[in-house]
Scaffold this active site. Structure first.
Site, mmCIF file in Angstrom:
data_model
loop_
_atom_site.group_PDB
_atom_site.id
_atom_site.type_symbol
_atom_site.label_atom_id
_atom_site.label_comp_id
_atom_site.label_asym_id
_atom_site.label_seq_id
_atom_site.Cartn_x
_atom_site.Cartn_y
_atom_site.Cartn_z
ATOM 1 N N MET A 103 8.848 -5.060 3.582
ATOM 2 C CA MET A 103 8.563 -6.501 3.603
ATOM 3 C C MET A 103 9.805 -7.281 3.169
ATOM 4 O O MET A 103 9.707 -8.480 2.861
ATOM 5 C CB MET A 103 7.382 -6.819 2.685
ATOM 6 C CG MET A 103 6.104 -6.137 3.145
ATOM 7 S SD MET A 103 4.616 -6.974 2.590
ATOM 8 C CE MET A 103 4.788 -6.821 0.833
ATOM 9 N N HIS A 140 14.257 0.521 -1.540
ATOM 10 C CA HIS A 140 14.220 0.406 -0.078
ATOM 11 C C HIS A 140 15.459 1.071 0.535
ATOM 12 O O HIS A 140 15.373 1.773 1.548
ATOM 13 C CB HIS A 140 14.236 -1.062 0.353
ATOM 14 C CG HIS A 140 13.042 -1.864 -0.063
ATOM 15 N ND1 HIS A 140 13.127 -2.908 -0.950
ATOM 16 C CD2 HIS A 140 11.737 -1.788 0.294
ATOM 17 C CE1 HIS A 140 11.921 -3.453 -1.108
ATOM 18 N NE2 HIS A 140 11.064 -2.789 -0.371
ATOM 19 N N GLN A 195 -2.031 -8.083 4.987
ATOM 20 C CA GLN A 195 -2.239 -7.202 3.836
ATOM 21 C C GLN A 195 -2.301 -7.964 2.512
ATOM 22 O O GLN A 195 -2.376 -7.356 1.453
ATOM 23 C CB GLN A 195 -1.197 -6.082 3.797
ATOM 24 C CG GLN A 195 0.208 -6.513 3.452
ATOM 25 C CD GLN A 195 1.196 -5.371 3.631
ATOM 26 O OE1 GLN A 195 1.477 -4.937 4.751
ATOM 27 N NE2 GLN A 195 1.709 -4.846 2.527
ATOM 28 N N VAL A 209 12.216 5.145 -7.035
ATOM 29 C CA VAL A 209 13.523 4.765 -7.596
ATOM 30 C C VAL A 209 13.263 3.785 -8.743
ATOM 31 O O VAL A 209 12.477 2.842 -8.592
ATOM 32 C CB VAL A 209 14.423 4.136 -6.509
ATOM 33 C CG1 VAL A 209 15.751 3.695 -7.101
ATOM 34 C CG2 VAL A 209 14.631 5.116 -5.358
ATOM 35 N N SER A 243 10.781 -2.964 -7.745
ATOM 36 C CA SER A 243 9.782 -3.630 -6.909
ATOM 37 C C SER A 243 10.294 -5.011 -6.566
ATOM 38 O O SER A 243 10.931 -5.670 -7.408
ATOM 39 C CB SER A 243 8.465 -3.756 -7.676
ATOM 40 O OG SER A 243 7.624 -4.697 -7.039
HETATM 41 P P1 AMP Z 1 7.522 -2.988 0.449
HETATM 42 O O1 AMP Z 1 8.678 -3.788 0.937
HETATM 43 O O2 AMP Z 1 7.138 -3.262 -0.966
HETATM 44 O O3 AMP Z 1 6.355 -3.022 1.407
HETATM 45 O O4 AMP Z 1 8.007 -1.482 0.431
HETATM 46 C C1 AMP Z 1 8.540 -0.890 1.589
HETATM 47 C C2 AMP Z 1 8.701 0.590 1.342
HETATM 48 O O5 AMP Z 1 9.567 0.793 0.230
HETATM 49 C C3 AMP Z 1 7.376 1.302 0.998
HETATM 50 O O6 AMP Z 1 7.353 2.566 1.632
HETATM 51 C C4 AMP Z 1 7.469 1.441 -0.493
HETATM 52 O O7 AMP Z 1 6.721 2.527 -0.994
HETATM 53 C C5 AMP Z 1 8.952 1.671 -0.688
HETATM 54 N N1 AMP Z 1 9.358 1.347 -2.053
HETATM 55 C C6 AMP Z 1 9.202 0.182 -2.721
HETATM 56 N N2 AMP Z 1 9.674 0.282 -3.990
HETATM 57 C C7 AMP Z 1 10.128 1.539 -4.123
HETATM 58 C C8 AMP Z 1 10.736 2.279 -5.199
HETATM 59 N N3 AMP Z 1 10.953 1.727 -6.392
HETATM 60 N N4 AMP Z 1 11.086 3.570 -4.972
HETATM 61 C C9 AMP Z 1 10.854 4.136 -3.766
HETATM 62 N N5 AMP Z 1 10.304 3.512 -2.723
HETATM 63 C C10 AMP Z 1 9.940 2.221 -2.891
#
Ligand code: AMP
Length: 281
Positions: free
Chosen positions: A27, A34, A61, A176, A185
């Site tokens: 996102m 990421h 979502q 991570v 995050s």
């Molecule tokens: P998002 O942009 O939050 O929808 O996350 C996109 C992808 O990045 C998803 O597969 C998440 O699980 C992964 N992701 C987000 N934060 C982390 C993190 N700290 N470590 C590993 N993967 C992450």
């Protein structure tokens, strides 16, 4: 690196891209978590293959009172980061192109999505499954990389791929973290300075609980209560859930025999953070 906004274009382009193709759905508001997924995608397909990242803040979502409107969208910075990371294509569609105004079909997972985050965020995983299925159809990837931070999302998407026969292999990447243990995050930017300094309590308590299990602690409910109290020992933390579940079925464990997933969602003010710890067999 090519940036694609139109659905028709990504569909045509993906037919001509060098295979294998690895997809990294996000996102945006990209952080090192990421980018680690993008690196993993590259390692998976090698120099010959193609890495496609997507940036799309998916409206379906988000619940009606969630943070869709204020979710960070630093698109220029995101593109600069992806350019440095050897990404071939970025697909960043507009919401109105992804969803028809009278769109009436979605994907519903009916078991794993009823618990944990699914219980607190009704409709969330239906939105996730639907958008990921759409991305699979548009890009036809051989691999798709997801983070273990969203452990439940990964488990649900594995079911979707299995049950609907998507010809794609899912790859999971470890969480991570910041130096103090807080899981990276995009929502961490919402935290005030004091909330940010308290937030690593979640990961500390999950890790301490794992240590207790390995030392022979007994009682699932007892452990959940201990985790709840220990997290809320921080006056800024309000537990949404903290659960001891089976990592495959996401059902509550009957005993503390690994494999075990310790999963938590915790509010710091209005910011809801999730984290988990996997204790393997
Ligand atoms: P998002 O942009 O939050 O929808 O996350 C996109 C992808 O990045 C998803 O597969 C998440 O699980 C992964 N992701 C987000 N934060 C982390 C993190 N700290 N470590 C590993 N993967 C992450």
């Amino acid at each position: 690196m090519r940036v694609v906004r139109r659905l028709k274009e990504i569909r045509q382009l993906s037919r001509t891209l060098a295979r294998p193709i690895s997809l990294v759905p996000t996102m945006g508001a990209l952080h090192d978590g990421h980018l680690a997924l993008v690196g993993r995608a590259r390692n998976t397909v090698g120099r010959q293959g193609s890495v496609v990242a997507t940036i799309f803040v998916n409206p379906t979502q988000f619940g009606p009172h969630e943070d869709f409107g204020r979710y960070p969208r630093p698109i220029r910075q995101d593109l600069a980061r992806l350019r440095e990371r050897d990404c071939d294509i970025v697909f960043a569609p507009k919401a109105e192109d992804m969803y028809s105004a009278d769109s009436s079909v979605s994907i519903q997972e009916n078991k794993l999505s009823l618990v944990l985050c699914g219980a607190s965020r009704p409709g969330h995983f239906s939105g996730v499954c639907t958008v990921v299925a759409k991305l699979f159809n548009l890009v036809s990837p051989d691999f798709a990389v997801f983070g273990q931070k969203d452990f439940q999302q990964l488990a649900i998407l594995r079911r979707m791929v299995r049950d609907l026969n998507f010809p794609v292999q899912l790859i999971s990447h470890p969480i991570v973290r910041e130096a103090d243990g807080l899981a990276l995050s995009s929502r961490n930017v919402y935290l005030s300075a004091v909330q940010r300094s308290e937030a690593p309590v979640v990961q500390r308590v999950l890790r301490a609980a794992a240590t207790k299990i390995t030392k022979g602690f007994r009682g699932v409910a007892r452990l959940e209560n201990w985790m709840h109290r220990s997290i809320e020992a921080s006056p800024l933390a309000k537990v949404d859930y903290v659960s001891v579940v089976d990592p495959d079925t996401l059902e509550r464990k009957a005993s503390l025999r690994p494999p075990i997933l310790l999963a938590a969602a915790v509010f710091f003010g209005s910011t809801r953070l999730i984290d988990n710890y996997l204790l393997e067999k």
